[in-house]
Design a protein around this motif. Structure first.
Motif, PDB file in Angstrom:
ATOM      1  N   ARG A   1      14.040  -8.201 -12.647  1.00  0.00           N
ATOM      2  CA  ARG A   1      14.481  -7.422 -11.496  1.00  0.00           C
ATOM      3  C   ARG A   1      15.285  -6.202 -11.949  1.00  0.00           C
ATOM      4  N   THR A   2      16.124  -6.358 -12.955  1.00  0.00           N
ATOM      5  CA  THR A   2      17.033  -5.280 -13.349  1.00  0.00           C
ATOM      6  C   THR A   2      16.550  -4.441 -14.522  1.00  0.00           C
ATOM      7  N   GLY A   3      15.554  -4.917 -15.253  1.00  0.00           N
ATOM      8  CA  GLY A   3      15.054  -4.176 -16.412  1.00  0.00           C
ATOM      9  C   GLY A   3      13.572  -4.427 -16.626  1.00  0.00           C
ATOM     10  N   TRP A   4      13.007  -3.673 -17.527  1.00  0.00           N
ATOM     11  CA  TRP A   4      11.574  -3.806 -17.828  1.00  0.00           C
ATOM     12  C   TRP A   4      11.335  -5.051 -18.675  1.00  0.00           C
ATOM     13  N   VAL A   5      10.416  -5.880 -18.219  1.00  0.00           N
ATOM     14  CA  VAL A   5       9.964  -7.048 -18.967  1.00  0.00           C
ATOM     15  C   VAL A   5       8.458  -6.898 -19.137  1.00  0.00           C
ATOM     16  N   PRO A   6       7.975  -6.883 -20.369  1.00  0.00           N
ATOM     17  CA  PRO A   6       6.531  -6.731 -20.576  1.00  0.00           C
ATOM     18  C   PRO A   6       5.767  -7.951 -20.062  1.00  0.00           C
ATOM     19  N   PRO A   7       4.476  -7.781 -19.790  1.00  0.00           N
ATOM     20  CA  PRO A   7       3.661  -8.894 -19.297  1.00  0.00           C
ATOM     21  C   PRO A   7       3.680 -10.082 -20.254  1.00  0.00           C
ATOM     22  N   ASP A   8       3.606 -11.291 -19.683  1.00  0.00           N
ATOM     23  CA  ASP A   8       3.623 -12.496 -20.510  1.00  0.00           C
ATOM     24  C   ASP A   8       2.386 -13.366 -20.311  1.00  0.00           C
TER      25      ASP A   8
ATOM     26  N   ARG B   1       0.830  -1.213   0.000  1.00  0.00           N
ATOM     27  CA  ARG B   1       0.000   0.000   0.000  1.00  0.00           C
ATOM     28  C   ARG B   1       0.859   1.255   0.000  1.00  0.00           C
ATOM     29  N   ALA B   2       1.965   1.250   0.715  1.00  0.00           N
ATOM     30  CA  ALA B   2       2.856   2.415   0.736  1.00  0.00           C
ATOM     31  C   ALA B   2       3.497   2.626  -0.635  1.00  0.00           C
ATOM     32  N   HIS B   3       3.860   1.543  -1.326  1.00  0.00           N
ATOM     33  CA  HIS B   3       4.407   1.655  -2.677  1.00  0.00           C
ATOM     34  C   HIS B   3       3.365   2.267  -3.621  1.00  0.00           C
ATOM     35  N   VAL B   4       2.136   1.797  -3.524  1.00  0.00           N
ATOM     36  CA  VAL B   4       1.074   2.322  -4.390  1.00  0.00           C
ATOM     37  C   VAL B   4       0.829   3.794  -4.075  1.00  0.00           C
ATOM     38  N   ARG B   5       0.838   4.151  -2.802  1.00  0.00           N
ATOM     39  CA  ARG B   5       0.658   5.555  -2.430  1.00  0.00           C
ATOM     40  C   ARG B   5       1.776   6.413  -2.989  1.00  0.00           C
TER      41      ARG B   5
ATOM     42  N   LEU C   1       8.447  -4.837 -11.448  1.00  0.00           N
ATOM     43  CA  LEU C   1       7.362  -4.609 -10.493  1.00  0.00           C
ATOM     44  C   LEU C   1       7.073  -3.117 -10.349  1.00  0.00           C
ATOM     45  N   THR C   2       8.122  -2.330 -10.240  1.00  0.00           N
ATOM     46  CA  THR C   2       7.951  -0.889 -10.076  1.00  0.00           C
ATOM     47  C   THR C   2       7.206  -0.293 -11.260  1.00  0.00           C
ATOM     48  N   ARG C   3       7.684  -0.573 -12.461  1.00  0.00           N
ATOM     49  CA  ARG C   3       7.050   0.033 -13.639  1.00  0.00           C
ATOM     50  C   ARG C   3       5.637  -0.491 -13.853  1.00  0.00           C
TER      51      ARG C   3
ATOM     52  N   VAL D   1       9.493   7.835  -8.901  1.00  0.00           N
ATOM     53  CA  VAL D   1       9.234   6.632  -8.109  1.00  0.00           C
ATOM     54  C   VAL D   1      10.474   5.745  -8.101  1.00  0.00           C
ATOM     55  N   ARG D   2      11.044   5.504  -9.283  1.00  0.00           N
ATOM     56  CA  ARG D   2      12.273   4.688  -9.372  1.00  0.00           C
ATOM     57  C   ARG D   2      13.357   5.227  -8.452  1.00  0.00           C
TER      58      ARG D   2
END
Length: 154
Positions: free
Chosen positions: A139-146, A44-48, A87-89, A66-67
């Protein structure tokens, strides 16, 4: 006329409620200064944090903010290995879409009332396989949804 006073509840008093007791400005300042209790920096804190940064800066600058905040906060707590780019993105994208549907809903708790899916830490399971999110690449880069695409802003 009654006035309300918000006091900061320390995590040792009632774990998990600190972020709800802080004003938005105080919450953001505590993340920036790395004084926010690490044990309370949960979903919840991350989303906020995403909600605050996106409202103030828009998508691209908000994502960068955010990053940077999460990376600096994790480093200050000695937890640099906890940062996860995908996860962040992905969460920033989900919050951005929700903001598009409810741009004027404040405070944060009211926003979650109209967008309750964001309070579900398992929401990304609809979009990603566990193996994908557990990968070093994610973890280290953006991976699109699969599994299924993330929703698009309107």
């Amino acid at each position: 006329m009654s006035t309300s006073v918000t006091r900061t509840v320390r995590s040792e008093e009632v774990p998990g409620v600190v972020h709800a007791e802080l004003t938005d400005a105080d919450f953001l300042a505590a993340i920036e200064a790395a004084t926010y209790p690490g044990a309370d920096f949960r979903h919840r804190a991350h989303v906020r944090l995403a909600w605050l940064c996106l409202r103030e800066h828009g998508f691209e600058a908000g994502l960068e903010r955010v990053r940077g905040l999460i990376q600096r906060y994790a480093a200050a707590l000695g937890a640099t290995g906890k940062y996860h780019e995908t996860l962040t993105r992905a969460w920033v994208e989900l919050v951005w879409v929700a903001l598009g549907a409810a741009p004027d809903v404040t405070p944060f708790d009211a926003f979650l009332e109209v967008r309750p899916e964001l309070d579900d830490a398992r929401l990304l399971e609809r979009h990603y396989r566990k193996e994908t999110l557990d990968s070093a690449e994610a973890r280290t880069g953006w991976v699109p949804p699969d599994v299924s695409p993330l929703p698009s802003p309107r």
